[in-house]
Motif scaffolding. Structure first.
Motif, mmCIF file in Angstrom:
data_model
loop_
_atom_site.group_PDB
_atom_site.id
_atom_site.type_symbol
_atom_site.label_atom_id
_atom_site.label_comp_id
_atom_site.label_asym_id
_atom_site.label_seq_id
_atom_site.Cartn_x
_atom_site.Cartn_y
_atom_site.Cartn_z
ATOM 1 N N SER A 9 0.844 -1.186 0.000
ATOM 2 C CA SER A 9 0.000 0.000 0.000
ATOM 3 C C SER A 9 0.882 1.239 0.000
ATOM 4 O O SER A 9 2.089 1.176 0.217
ATOM 5 N N ILE A 11 1.044 3.774 2.073
ATOM 6 C CA ILE A 11 1.712 4.136 3.319
ATOM 7 C C ILE A 11 2.918 3.246 3.555
ATOM 8 O O ILE A 11 3.906 3.659 4.144
ATOM 9 N N GLN A 12 2.830 2.021 3.055
ATOM 10 C CA GLN A 12 3.987 1.138 3.206
ATOM 11 C C GLN A 12 5.131 1.612 2.323
ATOM 12 O O GLN A 12 6.295 1.478 2.710
ATOM 13 N N ARG A 144 5.892 -4.648 5.100
ATOM 14 C CA ARG A 144 5.266 -4.682 6.426
ATOM 15 C C ARG A 144 6.302 -4.379 7.503
ATOM 16 O O ARG A 144 6.062 -3.570 8.398
ATOM 17 N N TYR A 147 7.161 -0.881 7.625
ATOM 18 C CA TYR A 147 6.139 -0.060 8.266
ATOM 19 C C TYR A 147 6.178 -0.200 9.783
ATOM 20 O O TYR A 147 5.936 0.753 10.507
ATOM 21 N N ILE A 148 6.465 -1.425 10.256
ATOM 22 C CA ILE A 148 6.535 -1.624 11.706
ATOM 23 C C ILE A 148 7.723 -0.856 12.285
ATOM 24 O O ILE A 148 7.647 -0.264 13.354
ATOM 25 N N TYR B 458 -0.488 -2.835 12.617
ATOM 26 C CA TYR B 458 0.804 -2.153 12.770
ATOM 27 C C TYR B 458 1.634 -2.190 11.496
ATOM 28 O O TYR B 458 2.579 -1.440 11.355
ATOM 29 N N GLY B 460 0.460 -1.769 8.407
ATOM 30 C CA GLY B 460 -0.045 -0.972 7.291
ATOM 31 C C GLY B 460 -1.482 -1.233 6.918
ATOM 32 O O GLY B 460 -2.244 -0.309 6.685
ATOM 33 N N LEU B 461 -1.922 -2.517 6.883
ATOM 34 C CA LEU B 461 -3.286 -2.800 6.459
ATOM 35 C C LEU B 461 -4.270 -2.294 7.504
ATOM 36 O O LEU B 461 -4.163 -2.634 8.678
ATOM 37 N N VAL B 463 -4.730 0.832 8.406
ATOM 38 C CA VAL B 463 -4.368 2.088 9.059
ATOM 39 C C VAL B 463 -5.250 3.221 8.561
ATOM 40 O O VAL B 463 -5.734 4.055 9.339
ATOM 41 N N ILE B 464 -5.526 3.212 7.250
ATOM 42 C CA ILE B 464 -6.335 4.280 6.672
ATOM 43 C C ILE B 464 -7.766 4.226 7.215
ATOM 44 O O ILE B 464 -8.395 5.245 7.457
#
Lengths: 367, 508
Positions: A9, A11-12, A144, A147-148, B458, B460-461, B463-464
């Motif tokens: 995604s 944001i990732q 992932r 992102y963490i 945490y 990403g999935l 979060v929006i």
């Protein structure tokens, strides 16, 4: 098992860029900048960010021009297979060099700050092994993890700034614009090293969930912006704490600061343990995409389905390269040089060539 | 093996007797119906599984006494005797006709009664399940201060009913499967069709259909069979004894799997976020929940890190501690003859012994174990100089911290990981702990629960969609107007705020 679509995604992607860029260079950045430009190092950071940005746009544009293809397909079609394989080998060399540099620096610093008796080779080897465990998985898992871990990257900067703030002397930042602007290229040359890592976009973008150009450009502005802000803040922070002469003398001024600051409340004597811990995670998230990409490159060259076997093959190679330089001084003079040369090729020249040749071919094809 | 039943009732009865030979709880009642026709019929069932009163009164009774049947002759009617029995002869609400032996046996062994009519190549299955069962009681493992007190039992029908009572929605689906070649265990997959993600539901069904095993004794076995990664120490399926938790999960777009003979209902997908939520969280004010959740996560960190950190700090980095604390630590370990890692191993093993002993033994004695273990052994160990008092504190904190994690399996997984971290810290100090934590994070990031990343939100999935508003803290219900995004629900909207605000302003 269910066939999983590998998707990342937006944001990732932001997190992936930030954590790929901020890495091993962050600790030594103030020192290098001060050496090149004294107090005006932040100008070099800003200019580098501005230089980087068009390249990122070009990378996004490459995938815009060739929808639904990954970098390997695009490269083979634009350059032809032999030439592109050569490019891939350059990428590979670059990734191995930078991974080796990271692993070695980590070993040296851990030995200097945490484990005084453990052999450096063992420390570095364990780190490479850890990264290998994560690098065996696909890009979505890496995104992932990025992102963490990326709040940690930002937290790293924030913690440093917060603990140092009470003892800061802001007058130290001034006077600005005193240095010789002819030193600017030299400064930029040093900062470019701190910005490497964003080429992960080449491998990650084809998996983006939302491929709209606007979103991707926004994401990259955001992440490069964050990196720049963090870098400038950390550089300023070092200036408020130490004199320019001190910064020039110590290769890792940020670690010196953590040793100097006393925490209010005295729970921990000095913060270098905490900072080192976070820093290990930060550079883990830097090395991971690189290790992964080099495994992917090898699997594409040899045309195999999975890249996991190459991750294992790369492990001893990275380890051996890491210990070619004898001392840390040698490491810090040779490796950045090699990485800078390869980095210029990898970051700027190959993507630009890919873009231009692709465009020219397309125009010819149309006419 | 004969596939279909024959027209001759005696042959059929003989066949049942052959197949179920040496079963003395098999009951066969033969009788004749109709004063004119004198049709031979047989009722066959397994003693104990059925409601006997019901069969005597509403099957045998109705057939033998019903006037229509009594004076029934085939002349003048266009029906067969079988149809007459089916349509007029039985007072039962649940009947089904079947001509194959397999389903007949399965029905009988599940507690239904078979009715054979002479001259017909079909038999009637009469629903008569009435086996002994526990009544609905309070859940043993998940008690709440405020909230409903009913818990699941071992009977699947009770369990699905308890869930259904909370969801009066036409799109609630209860799909029944029977798993296990020999056990033929009933398994119900429950979901709300217009909320749950279609692919998720299909995947759950596919995995359950793919199972080919002789017996499912408990839901744990099914859980292990449908997990994504069975080698991982971490549970990728959630389980609960509370119908309200299941209902809440279904409203979030998740899928529940109810297994017969197990009071634990499975919920998928599970993530690190959902495993840290307890049923109580739905019924407590948001600010208290937020604080509790943070404490719970703190507990997780303490459970994982306090022991290894003790080892690392005493053995490798005393310099990181304030000087006074460092001296105190050294003084308290003065008499301890072992390295820190051995000391830790001794205490951890003792603690595990006490835990296992306390779990297996019956109620009143387990308190004794606690007192003997916790107080006496701890005190004596310190006085004997085997361990330092700080180590006792660390072990005690770790043990208490295991219980603040709502999911037992999840906390057990971290307990196992803790032992690995101990080893890492024993060899490499703080560096080893960091490497260990990175490895755990990498492992968690690799895990999927039914195709959903285990580390959501945490990683990403979701979060929006605002999933982060209900993990580490919980914001007021008014702010949770979207369903959690990690399940990729078909219907995202949980609440319409404009309507709510309008109504509320009217009242004021």
């Amino acid at each position: 098992m269910m066939k999983r679509e590998t998707k990342i995604s937006n944001i990732q992607i932001k997190a992936l860029i930030v954590s790929s860029i901020i890495g091993v260079g962050v600790l030594s950045l103030p020192n290098q900048l001060a050496n090149a430009m004294d107090k005006d190092g932040w100008i070099a950071i800003l200019l580098t960010a501005l230089l980087i940005f068009p390249i990122v746009l070009v990378m996004i544009q490459i995938f815009e021009d060739n929808p639904n293809k990954d970098i390997f397909q695009i490269g083979n079609e634009t350059f032809g297979k032999p030439l592109f394989t050569l490019c891939l080998v350059i990428y590979l060399a670059y990734y191995i060099a930078i991974s080796a540099y990271i692993a070695r620096t980590l070993g040296e610093l851990i030995k200097a700050f945490l484990l005084f008796q453990t052999p450096i080779r063992l420390i570095s080897f364990i780190f490479i092994l850890t990264v290998a465990y994560a690098a065996i998985s696909e890009i979505d898992v890496i995104a992932r993890l990025a992102y963490i871990l990326y709040p940690l990257t930002i937290g790293f900067a924030i913690i440093l700034i917060l603990v140092a703030l009470p003892g800061s002397d802001f007058t130290n930042i001034l006077p600005m614009f005193q240095s010789d602007l002819r030193q600017l290229p030299n400064g930029i040359r040093n900062t470019i090293f701190s910005y490497v890592g964003f080429e992960i976009l080449l491998f990650a973008l084809p998996y983006a969930e939302n491929k709209s150009r606007k979103r991707l450009v926004k994401a990259s502005i955001y992440s490069i912006g964050i990196v720049t802000v963090i870098y400038i803040a950390l550089f300023m922070l070092t200036l408020t704490q130490l004199s320019v002469a001190q910064i020039k003398a110590d290769p890792y001024p940020l670690l010196l600061i953590t040793k100097l600051v006393d925490l209010p409340g005295y729970f921990l004597q000095n913060l270098d343990g905490v900072i080192m811990t976070i820093w290990i995670m930060v550079i883990f998230s830097t090395m991971l995409p690189m290790y992964y990409s080099s495994g992917k490159i090898l699997s594409k060259i040899f045309n195999t389905k999975s890249h996991s076997i190459f991750i294992l093959i790369l492990l001893p190679i990275i380890f051996l390269v890491a210990f070619i330089p004898d001392t840390i001084v040698e490491l810090d003079t040779i490796m950045p040089l090699i990485i800078n040369i390869l980095g210029t090729l990898v970051l700027a020249i190959i993507p630009l060539a890919l873009f231009l040749v692709g465009r020219i071919k397309r125009r010819r094809g149309r006419s | 093996m004969i596939e279909k039943i024959s027209k001759n009732i005696d042959a059929n009865i003989q066949y049942i007797k052959d197949i179920l030979r040496d079963n003395d709880d098999l009951v066969i009642r033969n009788f004749e119906v109709g004063e004119v026709l004198r049709v031979k019929m047989s009722v066959v069932y397994i003693d104990g599984l059925i409601n006997k009163d019901f069969i005597s009164q509403f099957v045998i009774g109705s057939l033998m006494r019903e006037e229509d049947i009594k004076s029934f002759t085939l002349e003048g009617y266009k029906t067969t005797i079988f149809e007459a029995v089916q349509k007029h002869g039985l007072y039962s609400s649940e009947i089904k006709d079947e001509s194959k032996w397999d389903p007949l046996f399965k029905a009988m062994l599940s507690g239904d009664t078979l009715l054979f009519v002479d001259g017909c190549d079909k038999a009637i299955i009469v629903g008569s399940r009435g086996f002994p069962s526990r009544s609905i009681g309070e859940p043993q493992t998940e008690t709440v201060i405020r909230g409903p007190r009913d818990g699941f039992t071992e009977v699947i029908k009770f369990n699905t009913t308890l869930i259904r009572r909370r969801i009066r929605d036409t799109s609630l689906r209860v799909k029944m499967y029977s798993v296990g070649r020999r056990s033929q265990t009933d398994v119900a997959v429950m979901y709300i069709e217009d909320i749950a993600n279609k692919e998720l539901v299909e995947e759950v069904k596919r995995r359950i259909e793919a199972i080919d095993i002789d017996a499912i004794v408990d839901s744990t076995i099914l859980e292990n069979l449908i997990e994504d990664n069975y080698l991982s120490p971490f549970p990728q399926v959630e389980n609960t004894e509370r119908p309200d938790s299941v209902a809440a999960a279904l409203y979030e777009g998740r899928v529940a799997i109810v297994v017969d003979n197990s009071p634990f209902v499975l919920i998928v997908p599970a993530t690190v976020g959902t495993l840290m939520q307890s049923a109580e969280d739905h019924y407590t004010r948001w600010i208290e929940v937020s604080v509790t959740r943070i404490i719970r996560h703190l507990g997780l960190l303490l459970l994982l890190l306090s022991g290894p950190l003790y080892v690392a700090l005493t053995a490798y980095h005393p310099g990181l501690l304030p000087t006074k604390l460092s001296y105190f630590l050294a003084a308290s370990r003065n008499n301890v003859p072992f390295p820190a890692i051995v000391e830790a191993a001794l205490m951890e093993i003792t603690m595990e012994l006490l835990r296992e002993g306390g779990t297996r033994i019956s109620g009143p004695i387990s308190t004794t174990i606690g007192i003997v273990g916790g107080l006496i052994i701890g005190q004596a160990a310190v006085e004997a100089g085997i361990v330092s008092p700080l180590m006792i504190i660390v072990v005690a904190i770790t043990t208490v911290a295991t219980f603040v994690i709502p999911s037992y399996e999840y906390s057990a997984a971290f307990r196992m990981v803790k032992f690995v971290l101990f080893l890492f810290s024993g060899f490499f100090g703080l560096y080893g702990i960091t490497i260990g934590v990175i490895l755990v994070l990498s492992h968690l990031a690799k895990l999927n629960s039914f195709g959903i990343p285990y580390t959501s939100p945490y990683s990403g999935l979701g979060v929006i969609e605002g999933d982060l508003k209900d993990v580490l803290v919980k914001v007021p219900v008014q702010k949770l107007w979207l369903r959690p995004g990690f399940t990729k629900p078909r219907d995202k909207q949980r609440m319409r705020l404009d309507k709510y605000d309008e109504k509320r302003n009217e009242d004021i």
